[in-house]
Each structure stands twice: as C-alpha cells, then as structure tokens.
Design a protein around this motif. Structure first.
Motif, PDB file in Angstrom:
ATOM      1  N   ALA A  22      -3.265  -2.081   1.304  1.00  0.00           N
ATOM      2  CA  ALA A  22      -3.583  -1.239   2.454  1.00  0.00           C
ATOM      3  C   ALA A  22      -3.813   0.207   2.012  1.00  0.00           C
ATOM      4  O   ALA A  22      -3.249   0.659   1.007  1.00  0.00           O
ATOM      5  CB  ALA A  22      -2.454  -1.306   3.484  1.00  0.00           C
ATOM      6  N   GLU A  23      -4.613   0.909   2.739  1.00  0.00           N
ATOM      7  CA  GLU A  23      -4.902   2.305   2.398  1.00  0.00           C
ATOM      8  C   GLU A  23      -3.605   3.126   2.406  1.00  0.00           C
ATOM      9  O   GLU A  23      -2.825   3.088   3.344  1.00  0.00           O
ATOM     10  CB  GLU A  23      -5.896   2.900   3.389  1.00  0.00           C
ATOM     11  CG  GLU A  23      -6.316   4.320   3.041  1.00  0.00           C
ATOM     12  CD  GLU A  23      -7.368   4.873   3.991  1.00  0.00           C
ATOM     13  OE1 GLU A  23      -7.695   6.067   3.861  1.00  0.00           O
ATOM     14  OE2 GLU A  23      -7.855   4.108   4.852  1.00  0.00           O
ATOM     15  N   SER A  54      -1.028   2.656   0.556  1.00  0.00           N
ATOM     16  CA  SER A  54       0.145   1.894   0.119  1.00  0.00           C
ATOM     17  C   SER A  54       0.260   1.940  -1.408  1.00  0.00           C
ATOM     18  O   SER A  54      -0.720   2.144  -2.117  1.00  0.00           O
ATOM     19  CB  SER A  54       0.065   0.443   0.593  1.00  0.00           C
ATOM     20  OG  SER A  54      -1.060  -0.209   0.042  1.00  0.00           O
ATOM     21  N   ASP A  87       3.094  -1.809   2.988  1.00  0.00           N
ATOM     22  CA  ASP A  87       2.613  -3.184   3.016  1.00  0.00           C
ATOM     23  C   ASP A  87       3.811  -4.109   2.785  1.00  0.00           C
ATOM     24  O   ASP A  87       4.961  -3.649   2.787  1.00  0.00           O
ATOM     25  CB  ASP A  87       1.525  -3.413   1.964  1.00  0.00           C
ATOM     26  CG  ASP A  87       0.617  -4.586   2.327  1.00  0.00           C
ATOM     27  OD1 ASP A  87      -0.337  -4.383   3.103  1.00  0.00           O
ATOM     28  OD2 ASP A  87       0.868  -5.700   1.842  1.00  0.00           O
TER      29      ASP A  87
END
Length: 335
Positions: free
Chosen positions: A241-242, A244, A279
């Motif tokens: 995920a962006e 993370s 995440d």
C-alpha cells in the motif's frame, strides 16, 4: 577502535565429550527431512520414560521468533534393534545407551560416520541420573552440532546452483561473500545497502545487508540493532500500500538477542517478528550483527520470511544457512 576479543568456542561440552571422528570421502549422501532427528534408545519403554521426555522437551521445544508454534527438531524414535542400515544414513542421529555395564557417562561425537554430511552423537551412561546430568551439561552444544550439519547440507545444495552475479556484486560492494541460490535476485541497492529476495507464488524470502561506521560498542545493544533495522526497512522496504513499509513487530513479541560464534566471529543473533506499517503483511526475521574491525564498520546480515498460512521454520533455516555462508575477503582494507 577498541579491539573486540572473542574466544572461539564452537561447543560448550563437558570433559566427558570424546574426540570427534570423521571418515574419509566417498560416503553416500545423508538422508532425512530438514530438521529431522532419529533418536535411538535401548527400547521403546525408555523413549516413553523420563529419559525420552527429557530429550523431547529439549529438541522439541518451540523455535523462538516464529509467529506459530514449530519445534526446533522433529524426532523419530527407533529402539536399538530397529536401527538397521537403511536408517544409518540419516543426517542427524542421537543414540542413547543406558546400561549398568557402562562404567561412566560419556558423549561420543562423530562427523560423517555413515553418510555425509552427518552428525552422530552417542550418549552412554551407567544409569538414568548420570544420563540426566551429562545431557543437561551438554545439550546446548549438542544442539549446535546438529544445527551445523543442517546448515552444511543446505550450503552444499546452494553451491550447486549459486548466483554468481550476486556473489560478485556483494564482493564489490561489501568485500565479503555469501552463497545464494540462482533464484535470488537483487531487488534494491544503495551505497551501503542491498536487498536480495526470492519470490514464489507461495512465499517470499529476503536478505537485507547493510553496514555503517563502528563508533561504539553499543552497536551490539538490542535497542540499537532494532532501531537501525527499522530505519533501513522504512527507507528501503516498502509495503504493497502507498506509504506502507516493513518494521519490527515489537508490540507482538519483543525480539530476542544472544551472542553467537558466527563463523569464528563475535556476533549478535536477533530473532523476532516483522510487520508492515499501513498493511497486514508480516512474518519472522533473523539477523546477525558483527564488526569488521579492519574497516571499522558494523555489518548486519538480516533475513525475513513471508509465507502466509504456512509453516516458516524450514524457510528461515534456509536463510540462516545462507547467512552462515558469510566469508570476509582475505584482504579487506583497500581491496
């Protein structure tokens, strides 16, 4: 830099340990599953008694640093009359002989006796109490002997399909070598950092290598090791995920450290769990932190496993073997 004195102690076995004995080359390849030990006892009753329970409690204890319960070793018991030739090629063999005919307790340590690589340990004792005493005094050293042959088997297998490109990259950047199978690829690197990983549909195994100047002995303290790891993984190991990134999961199980003899070098072994900030990924990690005194730098060899819904002991043991293949260049400074 203050010299770090390290007395090389591969084993901490008592004076009862007899000299190890090796056979010449030409032996058959050893057999057996990863971390599987054959335990030979005088009879089944002995295995089901306090003697067997003592052995099972130690070698079957939970491997620390894993998200689920997995034993150090799985064990198969054979009474001595059933220990026939077909079983003698097993890689890890522990033989227990308790008899009043034996005059004193002793341990025999045999390397590559019936097969190669192999470790055969025989504990002889005149009675159960002397067995318990000698086993308790020497069990940690015996465990390390079995661990050594497990690593040896894996390293030998990795050598047959070694990734030479990564070996050359490590030598050029860090001036040391590791034996990595061809399936591993360099994912990311910087001036003093390298991320190497192997990806399959079922799991992921990764190795992080980083170095920094050695300034103080507190480089070996647990908090420093964890803080440096978190700094490196936040910078270099992103999650799916962006925003993370990987970090130590110290809120779940705080990492455990211990001093080890790492290829005749003083090192701190760290085992724990990692997770992904932002995440849901996670798994176990294992690292070794040591000092390259010639170049006045700290080196950390770190590894991790991501294998959701799978056992992870054997995957982490593979990484342990890779890290133990570490070898500094003979001429370090100015190479």
């Amino acid at each position: 830099m203050k010299n770090i004195l390290w007395s090389v102690i591969i084993l901490c076995l008592s004076t009862f340990l007899l000299q190890s004995c090796s056979k010449p080359n030409g032996l058959p390849n050893s057999t057996g599953k990863t971390l599987e030990m054959i335990v030979v006892t005088n009879n089944k009753e002995q295995w089901n008694s306090r003697v067997g329970q003592t052995i099972k409690s130690f070698f079957g204890q939970e491997q620390i640093g894993l998200p689920q319960s997995e034993a150090l070793y799985s064990m198969v018991n054979l009474p001595e009359e059933a220990f026939i030739k077909m079983y003698q090629s097993n890689r890890d063999i522990l033989i227990i002989d308790i008899s009043e005919k034996i005059t004193k307790a002793q341990i025999e340590n045999k390397k590559d006796f019936w097969a190669s690589p192999q470790r055969v340990i025989k504990i002889s004792a005149p009675n159960t109490e002397s067995f318990f005493k000698i086993f308790d005094e020497n069990k940690e050293g015996i465990l390390e002997l079995f661990n050594m042959v497990e690593r040896e088997r894996m390293i030998n297998a990795f050598k047959t399909a070694q990734n030479i490109d990564i070996a050359n990259a490590l030598s050029g950047k860090f001036n040391f070598s590791l034996i990595l199978p061809s399936a591993y690829k360099i994912a990311k690197q910087d001036s003093n950092f390298m991320w190497i990983r192997k990806e399959t549909l079922e799991d992921s195994q990764g190795i992080l290598i980083y170095s920094y100047p050695y300034i103080h002995e507190n480089a070996f303290e647990k908090d420093i090791i964890i803080n440096v790891r978190n700094m490196m993984t936040k910078r270099y190991i992103p999650g799916p995920a962006e925003g993370s990134f990987m970090k130590v999961a110290d809120q779940v199980i705080f990492p455990l450290t211990k001093t080890v003899n790492f290829n005749e070098l003083f090192a701190i072994e760290t085992r724990g769990l990692w997770e992904t900030e932002g995440d849901y990924m996670g798994g176990p990690f294992l690292s070794y932190t040591l000092v390259d005194e010639v170049n006045n730098r700290v080196i950390t060899l770190d590894s991790y496993v991501y294998a959701p819904s799978q056992n992870k002991r054997d995957l982490l043991k593979q990484l342990e073997a890779i890290l133990y293949s570490f070898k500094m260049a003979e001429i370090s400074k100015g190479a």
